[in-house]
Design an enzyme around this catalytic site. Sequence first.
Site, PDB file in Angstrom:
ATOM      1  N   ARG A  87     -11.331  84.331  82.160  1.00 36.28           N
ATOM      2  CA  ARG A  87     -10.090  83.819  81.563  1.00 36.28           C
ATOM      3  C   ARG A  87      -9.078  83.560  82.666  1.00 36.28           C
ATOM      4  O   ARG A  87      -8.405  84.482  83.155  1.00 36.28           O
ATOM      5  CB  ARG A  87      -9.565  84.830  80.551  1.00 36.28           C
ATOM      6  CG  ARG A  87     -10.605  85.095  79.464  1.00 36.28           C
ATOM      7  CD  ARG A  87     -10.210  86.200  78.528  1.00 36.28           C
ATOM      8  NE  ARG A  87     -11.284  86.453  77.563  1.00 36.28           N
ATOM      9  CZ  ARG A  87     -11.354  87.508  76.777  1.00 36.28           C
ATOM     10  NH1 ARG A  87     -10.415  88.430  76.825  1.00 36.28           N
ATOM     11  NH2 ARG A  87     -12.350  87.658  75.932  1.00 36.28           N
ATOM     12  N   HIS A 189     -13.986  83.825  68.806  1.00 39.00           N
ATOM     13  CA  HIS A 189     -13.090  84.683  69.578  1.00 39.00           C
ATOM     14  C   HIS A 189     -11.872  83.871  70.029  1.00 39.00           C
ATOM     15  O   HIS A 189     -11.304  84.105  71.100  1.00 39.00           O
ATOM     16  CB  HIS A 189     -13.815  85.273  70.785  1.00 39.00           C
ATOM     17  CG  HIS A 189     -13.449  86.696  71.079  1.00 39.00           C
ATOM     18  ND1 HIS A 189     -14.181  87.768  70.649  1.00 39.00           N
ATOM     19  CD2 HIS A 189     -12.412  87.233  71.786  1.00 39.00           C
ATOM     20  CE1 HIS A 189     -13.630  88.901  71.080  1.00 39.00           C
ATOM     21  NE2 HIS A 189     -12.548  88.595  71.770  1.00 39.00           N
ATOM     22  N   ARG A 192     -11.853  82.089  73.531  1.00 35.52           N
ATOM     23  CA  ARG A 192     -11.527  82.844  74.746  1.00 35.52           C
ATOM     24  C   ARG A 192     -12.781  83.257  75.494  1.00 35.52           C
ATOM     25  O   ARG A 192     -12.707  83.861  76.551  1.00 35.52           O
ATOM     26  CB  ARG A 192     -10.723  84.084  74.392  1.00 35.52           C
ATOM     27  CG  ARG A 192      -9.459  83.778  73.653  1.00 35.52           C
ATOM     28  CD  ARG A 192      -8.794  85.047  73.147  1.00 35.52           C
ATOM     29  NE  ARG A 192      -7.931  85.639  74.129  1.00 35.52           N
ATOM     30  CZ  ARG A 192      -7.964  86.924  74.477  1.00 35.52           C
ATOM     31  NH1 ARG A 192      -8.844  87.720  73.960  1.00 35.52           N
ATOM     32  NH2 ARG A 192      -7.121  87.393  75.366  1.00 35.52           N
TER      33      ARG A 192
HETATM   34  C1  LIG Z   1      -5.002  89.355  72.882  1.00 38.87           C
HETATM   35  C2  LIG Z   1      -6.275  89.285  72.089  1.00 38.87           C
HETATM   36  C3  LIG Z   1      -7.077  90.410  72.011  1.00 38.87           C
HETATM   37  C4  LIG Z   1      -8.252  90.368  71.273  1.00 38.87           C
HETATM   38  N1  LIG Z   1      -9.008  91.493  71.191  1.00 38.87           N
HETATM   39  C5  LIG Z   1     -10.117  91.498  70.429  1.00 38.87           C
HETATM   40  C6  LIG Z   1     -10.867  92.687  70.266  1.00 38.87           C
HETATM   41  O1  LIG Z   1     -10.534  93.717  70.830  1.00 38.87           O
HETATM   42  N2  LIG Z   1     -11.960  92.635  69.472  1.00 38.87           N
HETATM   43  C7  LIG Z   1     -12.351  91.491  68.823  1.00 38.87           C
HETATM   44  O2  LIG Z   1     -13.350  91.489  68.092  1.00 38.87           O
HETATM   45  N3  LIG Z   1     -11.648  90.351  68.963  1.00 38.87           N
HETATM   46  C8  LIG Z   1     -10.541  90.338  69.736  1.00 38.87           C
HETATM   47  N4  LIG Z   1      -9.825  89.166  69.879  1.00 38.87           N
HETATM   48  C9  LIG Z   1     -10.246  87.960  69.147  1.00 38.87           C
HETATM   49  C10 LIG Z   1      -9.546  87.887  67.802  1.00 38.87           C
HETATM   50  O3  LIG Z   1      -9.982  88.929  66.948  1.00 38.87           O
HETATM   51  C11 LIG Z   1      -9.812  86.551  67.105  1.00 38.87           C
HETATM   52  O4  LIG Z   1     -11.206  86.381  66.934  1.00 38.87           O
HETATM   53  C12 LIG Z   1      -9.253  85.370  67.906  1.00 38.87           C
HETATM   54  O5  LIG Z   1      -7.979  85.651  68.426  1.00 38.87           O
HETATM   55  C13 LIG Z   1      -9.211  84.105  67.052  1.00 38.87           C
HETATM   56  O6  LIG Z   1      -8.254  84.148  66.056  1.00 38.87           O
HETATM   57  P1  LIG Z   1      -6.838  83.391  66.238  1.00 38.87           P
HETATM   58  O7  LIG Z   1      -7.162  81.981  66.635  1.00 38.87           O
HETATM   59  O8  LIG Z   1      -6.191  83.505  64.856  1.00 38.87           O
HETATM   60  O9  LIG Z   1      -6.092  84.120  67.307  1.00 38.87           O
HETATM   61  C14 LIG Z   1      -8.650  89.177  70.617  1.00 38.87           C
HETATM   62  C15 LIG Z   1      -7.835  88.051  70.708  1.00 38.87           C
HETATM   63  C16 LIG Z   1      -6.668  88.094  71.432  1.00 38.87           C
HETATM   64  C17 LIG Z   1      -5.818  86.861  71.510  1.00 38.87           C
END
Ligand SMILES: Cc1cc2nc3c(=O)[nH]c(=O)nc-3n(C[C@H](O)[C@H](O)[C@H](O)COP(=O)(O)O)c2cc1C
Length: 293
Positions: A87, A189, A192
């Site tokens: 990242r 995810h 990311r």
């Molecule tokens: C700062 C951050 C930390 C995250 N930590 C985790 C985690 O610990 N475990 C996990 O399964 N996904 C984690 N994710 C992924 C999120 O659960 C989710 O899949 C992802 O952010 C997509 O959703 P969004 O587009 O609504 O943000 C994380 C995402 C972000 C941005």
Amino acid sequence: MGMCNLSAPGADLMLARLAAREQVPLGVSTVASTAMESLIEEAEGHAWFQLYFSGDGVGTFKLVERAKAAGYKTIVLTVDVAEVGRRPRELRHGFTMPFRIGPKQFLDFAAHPVWSLSTLFKGRPEMANFQRDGYEFDRTESRTRADWDTLRRLRDMWPGNLVVKGVLDPDDAVALRDAGVDAVQVSSHGARQLESAPAPIHALSAVRAAVGPDYPLFFDSGLLGGEDVVKAYAQGANFAFLGRNLQFAITAGGEEGLSQLWSVLRDETSITLAQIGATSLAQGPLAASLSSD
Ligand SMILES: Cc1cc2nc3c(=O)[nH]c(=O)nc-3n(C[C@H](O)[C@H](O)[C@H](O)COP(=O)(O)O)c2cc1C
């Protein structure tokens, strides 16, 4: 999401209170910045524990036992972090977990005095599930040793609901269903992990077609508002999760900002349903004519 308290001190607890008030599940990360026991209590039981497998799995299975003792009824096993994605923004900012303070961070702190002072008073965010003896987590440790046997072992030891998160391939979803997983969460995810992964909203309808109409299917990644939530349901989701925009709301406006975002999301969802002639999200097929683009 892990380490939410980096957004603002107390962010995890704000999300937990929202979950309790709205009776929606809070996803409590393995690397949450508040201990899993405090979060399920603050969320009044509306919390699911998200599990990362890492290393040889010994620590992973200890966490499962701990989640059971804390009263969790649902575990979400995330499988799309075989290795932590590269990242560039994190690398540029020198972001590491546990959080380390170097010269770059001092400059950052100076540029963001409100965040710095409140974090100084409330204490720096930590991986709170690993502050007890016997629990360790190395974020950079490979997670590639997890395989179908690991899943079988988890299924055998976990009597509650088991969700697998981070699935984009219809064949994987079918294999998970057949292995006794209670629900699959289609997710990238939030892009990311693998830059070139297919857009999850496009994968969703293929996964739905593969697992059949009655299998519980959850969705996240890239949902920005209520209209997006309706689109996810239109593509076959039974439930949609939100990540970053909740943290952005907290960063911008604290707990009040979070409540404000929630009411905007509710209005947007309701108004979108009205536009397409539906009165509830359960009427998903009615929304199927919405474009997913
Ligand atoms: C700062 C951050 C930390 C995250 N930590 C985790 C985690 O610990 N475990 C996990 O399964 N996904 C984690 N994710 C992924 C999120 O659960 C989710 O899949 C992802 O952010 C997509 O959703 P969004 O587009 O609504 O943000 C994380 C995402 C972000 C941005």
